[in-house]
Scaffold this motif. Sequence first.
Motif, PDB file in Angstrom:
ATOM      1  N   LYS A   3       0.824  -1.211   0.000  1.00  0.00           N
ATOM      2  CA  LYS A   3       0.000   0.000   0.000  1.00  0.00           C
ATOM      3  C   LYS A   3       0.853   1.253   0.000  1.00  0.00           C
ATOM      4  CE  LYS A   3      -4.238  -1.716   2.003  1.00  0.00           C
ATOM      5  NZ  LYS A   3      -4.652  -2.193   3.319  1.00  0.00           N
ATOM      6  N   LEU A   4       1.947   1.211   0.748  1.00  0.00           N
ATOM      7  CA  LEU A   4       2.820   2.388   0.795  1.00  0.00           C
ATOM      8  C   LEU A   4       3.377   2.697  -0.576  1.00  0.00           C
ATOM      9  CD1 LEU A   4       4.834   1.953   4.129  1.00  0.00           C
ATOM     10  CD2 LEU A   4       3.091   3.653   3.623  1.00  0.00           C
ATOM     11  N   LYS A   5       3.768   1.626  -1.297  1.00  0.00           N
ATOM     12  CA  LYS A   5       4.330   1.837  -2.630  1.00  0.00           C
ATOM     13  C   LYS A   5       3.280   2.427  -3.560  1.00  0.00           C
ATOM     14  CE  LYS A   5       6.334  -2.283  -2.437  1.00  0.00           C
ATOM     15  NZ  LYS A   5       6.882  -3.548  -2.944  1.00  0.00           N
ATOM     16  N   GLU A   6       2.047   1.965  -3.422  1.00  0.00           N
ATOM     17  CA  GLU A   6       0.968   2.534  -4.250  1.00  0.00           C
ATOM     18  C   GLU A   6       0.755   3.994  -3.884  1.00  0.00           C
ATOM     19  OE1 GLU A   6      -2.397   0.026  -3.551  1.00  0.00           O
ATOM     20  OE2 GLU A   6      -1.435  -1.689  -4.550  1.00  0.00           O
ATOM     21  N   GLN A   7       0.667   4.221  -2.575  1.00  0.00           N
ATOM     22  CA  GLN A   7       0.383   5.560  -2.073  1.00  0.00           C
ATOM     23  C   GLN A   7       1.423   6.586  -2.538  1.00  0.00           C
ATOM     24  OE1 GLN A   7       0.023   5.452   2.192  1.00  0.00           O
ATOM     25  NE2 GLN A   7       0.106   7.690   2.375  1.00  0.00           N
ATOM     26  N   PHE A   8       2.674   6.164  -2.546  1.00  0.00           N
ATOM     27  CA  PHE A   8       3.732   7.119  -2.904  1.00  0.00           C
ATOM     28  C   PHE A   8       4.208   6.944  -4.347  1.00  0.00           C
ATOM     29  CE2 PHE A   8       3.748   7.140   1.674  1.00  0.00           C
ATOM     30  CZ  PHE A   8       3.970   8.472   1.990  1.00  0.00           C
ATOM     31  N   HIS A   9       3.464   6.168  -5.130  1.00  0.00           N
ATOM     32  CA  HIS A   9       3.819   5.899  -6.525  1.00  0.00           C
ATOM     33  C   HIS A   9       5.271   5.508  -6.656  1.00  0.00           C
ATOM     34  CE1 HIS A   9      -0.061   7.649  -7.333  1.00  0.00           C
ATOM     35  NE2 HIS A   9       0.304   8.705  -6.623  1.00  0.00           N
ATOM     36  N   ALA A  10       5.688   4.575  -5.808  1.00  0.00           N
ATOM     37  CA  ALA A  10       7.107   4.198  -5.778  1.00  0.00           C
ATOM     38  C   ALA A  10       7.277   2.746  -6.209  1.00  0.00           C
ATOM     39  CB  ALA A  10       7.649   4.389  -4.377  1.00  0.00           C
ATOM     40  N   GLN A  11       8.442   2.435  -6.729  1.00  0.00           N
ATOM     41  CA  GLN A  11       8.759   1.079  -7.152  1.00  0.00           C
ATOM     42  C   GLN A  11       9.177   0.209  -5.969  1.00  0.00           C
ATOM     43  OE1 GLN A  11       8.532  -0.304 -10.291  1.00  0.00           O
ATOM     44  NE2 GLN A  11       7.406   1.602 -10.650  1.00  0.00           N
ATOM     45  N   SER A  12       9.838   0.843  -4.990  1.00  0.00           N
ATOM     46  CA  SER A  12      10.378   0.060  -3.883  1.00  0.00           C
ATOM     47  C   SER A  12      10.200   0.820  -2.583  1.00  0.00           C
ATOM     48  CB  SER A  12      11.870  -0.197  -4.113  1.00  0.00           C
ATOM     49  OG  SER A  12      12.549   1.034  -4.083  1.00  0.00           O
ATOM     50  N   MET A  13      10.401   0.127  -1.476  1.00  0.00           N
ATOM     51  CA  MET A  13      10.333   0.766  -0.170  1.00  0.00           C
ATOM     52  C   MET A  13      11.438   1.807  -0.029  1.00  0.00           C
ATOM     53  SD  MET A  13       7.827   0.075   1.633  1.00  0.00           S
ATOM     54  CE  MET A  13       8.352   0.733   3.205  1.00  0.00           C
ATOM     55  N   ASP A  14      12.536   1.556  -0.713  1.00  0.00           N
ATOM     56  CA  ASP A  14      13.642   2.499  -0.684  1.00  0.00           C
ATOM     57  C   ASP A  14      13.169   3.881  -1.158  1.00  0.00           C
ATOM     58  OD1 ASP A  14      16.355   2.833  -0.079  1.00  0.00           O
ATOM     59  OD2 ASP A  14      16.860   2.873  -2.219  1.00  0.00           O
ATOM     60  N   GLU A  15      12.421   3.872  -2.247  1.00  0.00           N
ATOM     61  CA  GLU A  15      11.905   5.144  -2.785  1.00  0.00           C
ATOM     62  C   GLU A  15      10.935   5.790  -1.811  1.00  0.00           C
ATOM     63  OE1 GLU A  15      10.297   5.319  -6.793  1.00  0.00           O
ATOM     64  OE2 GLU A  15      11.728   3.745  -7.361  1.00  0.00           O
ATOM     65  N   VAL A  16      10.058   4.975  -1.250  1.00  0.00           N
ATOM     66  CA  VAL A  16       9.086   5.503  -0.291  1.00  0.00           C
ATOM     67  C   VAL A  16       9.835   6.196   0.846  1.00  0.00           C
ATOM     68  CG1 VAL A  16       7.308   4.892   1.396  1.00  0.00           C
ATOM     69  CG2 VAL A  16       7.409   3.692  -0.801  1.00  0.00           C
ATOM     70  N   PHE A  17      10.840   5.493   1.343  1.00  0.00           N
ATOM     71  CA  PHE A  17      11.607   6.020   2.467  1.00  0.00           C
ATOM     72  C   PHE A  17      12.263   7.351   2.103  1.00  0.00           C
ATOM     73  CE2 PHE A  17      15.185   6.455   5.312  1.00  0.00           C
ATOM     74  CZ  PHE A  17      14.634   6.084   6.530  1.00  0.00           C
ATOM     75  N   HIS A  18      12.862   7.375   0.926  1.00  0.00           N
ATOM     76  CA  HIS A  18      13.532   8.607   0.511  1.00  0.00           C
ATOM     77  C   HIS A  18      12.563   9.780   0.383  1.00  0.00           C
ATOM     78  CE1 HIS A  18      17.094   6.196  -0.369  1.00  0.00           C
ATOM     79  NE2 HIS A  18      17.737   7.328  -0.277  1.00  0.00           N
ATOM     80  N   GLN A  19      11.393   9.502  -0.203  1.00  0.00           N
ATOM     81  CA  GLN A  19      10.418  10.582  -0.343  1.00  0.00           C
ATOM     82  C   GLN A  19      10.051  11.164   1.011  1.00  0.00           C
ATOM     83  OE1 GLN A  19       6.937  10.046  -2.765  1.00  0.00           O
ATOM     84  NE2 GLN A  19       7.999   8.647  -4.138  1.00  0.00           N
ATOM     85  N   LEU A  20       9.864  10.290   1.987  1.00  0.00           N
ATOM     86  CA  LEU A  20       9.442  10.755   3.306  1.00  0.00           C
ATOM     87  C   LEU A  20      10.576  11.392   4.090  1.00  0.00           C
ATOM     88  CD1 LEU A  20       7.093   7.876   4.369  1.00  0.00           C
ATOM     89  CD2 LEU A  20       6.471  10.286   4.205  1.00  0.00           C
ATOM     90  N   ALA A  21      11.714  10.706   4.103  1.00  0.00           N
ATOM     91  CA  ALA A  21      12.803  11.157   4.976  1.00  0.00           C
ATOM     92  C   ALA A  21      13.444  12.439   4.465  1.00  0.00           C
ATOM     93  CB  ALA A  21      13.842  10.058   5.126  1.00  0.00           C
TER      94      ALA A  21
END
Lengths: 302, 254, 368
Positions: free
Chosen positions: B229-247
């Motif tokens: 869900k996080l990947k969908e929510q942040f339109h990201a390919q990986s958790m790494d991307e999600v993390f970077h967007q947030l952090a």
Amino acid sequence: MESIVASHLYKSFDKGRIPALLDVSLSVEQGELFGLIGPDGAGKTTLFRILATLLLADQGEAKVDGLDVKQAYKAIRHRVGYMPGRFSLYQDLSVEENLDFFAKVFGTTIQENYYLVKDIYQQLEPFKTRKAGKLSGGMKQKLALCCALIHKPSVLFLDEPTTGVDPVSRKEFWEMLQKLKQEGISILVSTPYMDEASLCDRVALMQKGKILDIDTPSHIIDKFPKKLWAVSATNMYQLLMDLRAFSATAACYSFGESHHLTLKNDASDAASLQQYLTEKKHKDLKINTIKPTIEDCFMAML
Amino acid sequence: MMKNMDTNTANIVIQARNLTKRFGDFTATDAISFEVYKGEIFGFLGANGAGKTTAMKILIGISKPSAGEAQVAGFDVYTQAELIKKNIGYMSQKFSLYEDLTIRENIRFFGGIYGLSRAELKIKGDALIKKLGLEAEADKLVASLPLGWRQKLSFSIAILHNPQIVFLDEPTGGVDPLTRRQFWDMIYEAAHRGVTIFVTTHYMDEAEYCDRVSIMVDGKIEALASPKKLKEQFHAQSMDEVFHQLARKAKRAE
Amino acid sequence: MRLFIAFIFKEFKHILRDQRTLFILFGMPIVQIILFGFALTNEVKDSKIVILDQAHDAFSQRLIQRLDASQYFDIERVLYQSDAIHEVFKTGKIKLAVVFPPRFQHELLHTNQASVQLIADASDPNTASTVTMYASAILKDFQDELIAQTPLPYSIKPEIRMLYNPQLKGAYNFVPGVMAMILLLISAMMTSIAIVREKELGTMEVLLVSPVPPLMVIVTKAIPYIFLSLINVTTILLLSVFLLDVPIQGSIVLLIAESLLFILAALALGLFISTITNSQQVAMLASLMVLMLPTLIFSGFMFPIENMPKPMQIISNFIPSKWYFFIVRDVMIKGLGFKSIWKESLILVAMTCVYVGIAWRNYKIRLE
């Protein structure tokens, strides 16, 4: 020109009982960003210490900037920047005091080589009166890098600078290393994070005191011997169990969102894999061939 | 995994409501709220200094919050810290085992702390040593084990007393990739048996293994959902991307 | 030179920012001097005494009344048999026994002189000397009164016996003792800990891989501690002169110079310890065991060396604080000059050279 040359280095501790390096050879070109990739206990720190003139090898030779690490240790100490694995700054001195002190240690001033550390130091500037011990992990490493760079070394030794640092700070750290490379500084950096290998010009994969392979990251990936499959489904744990139980599986490792799988026979087993997993009634089953990562390659070499 | 995880309120094992910890005028943990369900693998992510360690210390009963509420294993963090400690396992990267004791001695010592009887310790200890394949090393000092083995042993000891929840603080830092996966196999297995796993990590591929992941930024929980869900929510390919967007949004460096 | 100063500055920052340690370093000599000082200058009041009156005559009765009337004494018992005295001292409560010989009055009136024995418990030498002094004064008063009444030169001789510590060692010995202890603690222990701390933190690793001569790292570590030690010497001297009324009889310059010499010897010891240890705890334990304990035992500060068994006396020769203790006692208390302490000074110089030599040989330019 070669900045660092190590040839057939051996080193053991505790009177030979604990071997740390077994026949390690490598060479780093000037201006190259060279990565030592390997887990704890691979011998990375020992290699760093030998190259940084802190330890003597039992056997073999090493040269830094063309100078022998044993005989010419004093000259080498003028030219290298070294960042040990543990945070090694004065925790009770402020950011500014630390940098100023290390500048003086190397007979220079912050101003003289400021252009080199400017990008990094600007991030630290808001906290320059803060005690180094009170910085976060990422900031500490940036400060340590500044301190190791302040005398404009020609060779930089960075022993696990990103261990324990969060992914964002890690990325920023590697961006800094890319910039330093442009200045012609040769960088030998070690890391236990396999994903950081792709950021190096060349890497040496190390395990238990031995070098498994030295090459560019892309060549290492090209050398991966088999086809690699990424398999995912709703129940990943059950999937992993099933894949491991599959008779044609050569190796299967979980890799985050998918399991990476190699088969005993790439050509003949692919079809039966699909059939096998369908029989196990996995939902949302996805099977794709993918390009291996350095981590896949590392594990394939073990 | 989601399958054997029940999201009924009856199955909540950790509940935090506006949990806050202040040090002077610095708010390390800023009114965080979340639930963790029985048998879940809960990933607790965040940049260095985001407040993870502070929150974790409160949950394992060694630090009192400044405000808010939290129950762990049904016990209150303000008044029942000792009961919490009995019902959880804890393993950190920094300290896990006594290096100058043998493997067997470590098992006996830590098992003893949690009140296991001599007979139980003997049976469980032997089973554990056998399972890890450490029969030959059982009477050697822990210092002689490679880090990966040590961490696996440490995890096994942390769940020896069958705790409801086990807290893992960066358990796999510096461990080789193969052992790291074996370590996660052990986590999966424990979760399968109903042990709740609360884990922090800097390896983003490990975040993918979690049933749900929370990401802390500047003392607040900015995201909490399954990795998918996080990947969908942040339109990201990986958790790494999600993390970077947030952090990347983080303001504070401490 | 700039580098040298930078290092010293850095070291001062470390010291000044560790306020708890700083507090202990400066507080300790003050507290010790005051504590010991109070133990010394404590007014002797209502000391319990016993009387052995073998005379049983008018004079002895009058004297007993006077002793009893004095605010200093409190007569616990009057004994009539001499062998009971040792028994009562063993209880530890009795500070003094006053013994009147048989026929005290008769002797005094007919031979014009008589003696009174004063037996004191000198295990606490300070109290012992105070109570005997007071008792002698009372006897003297009585004698003066008798002389005033008759023109004959009566004389009462107090015969003083100190039980347990006949030489009354230790009266002012604690000032030199505290000085030796504090200087050793700061110079040797703190320096060795400060150096080993750099090893533990890993900063030594970074400094080794720099062009800085390793010796500079170490020498500059020691310098701030010389300052600290000198401040402490001054504090101790000021306190002893103004608070405890222990005057400096000899030359202050000589005293300070000898103190510096001892500080150097202690620093050299500290350097030596730092070269053979890798953790702060070990450095601290080594300092305590190798330095503090022998200082307490062998410097003659608490126990007189003369009373020790021969092998212990020989060992005591290797303890630098013993020699410094003699020097301070001779210069400060006895007011002697360099002529009488040159031997001790030479021994300290020799010891310093030996320690520096060993430290030098042990010093590593690499990690191993």
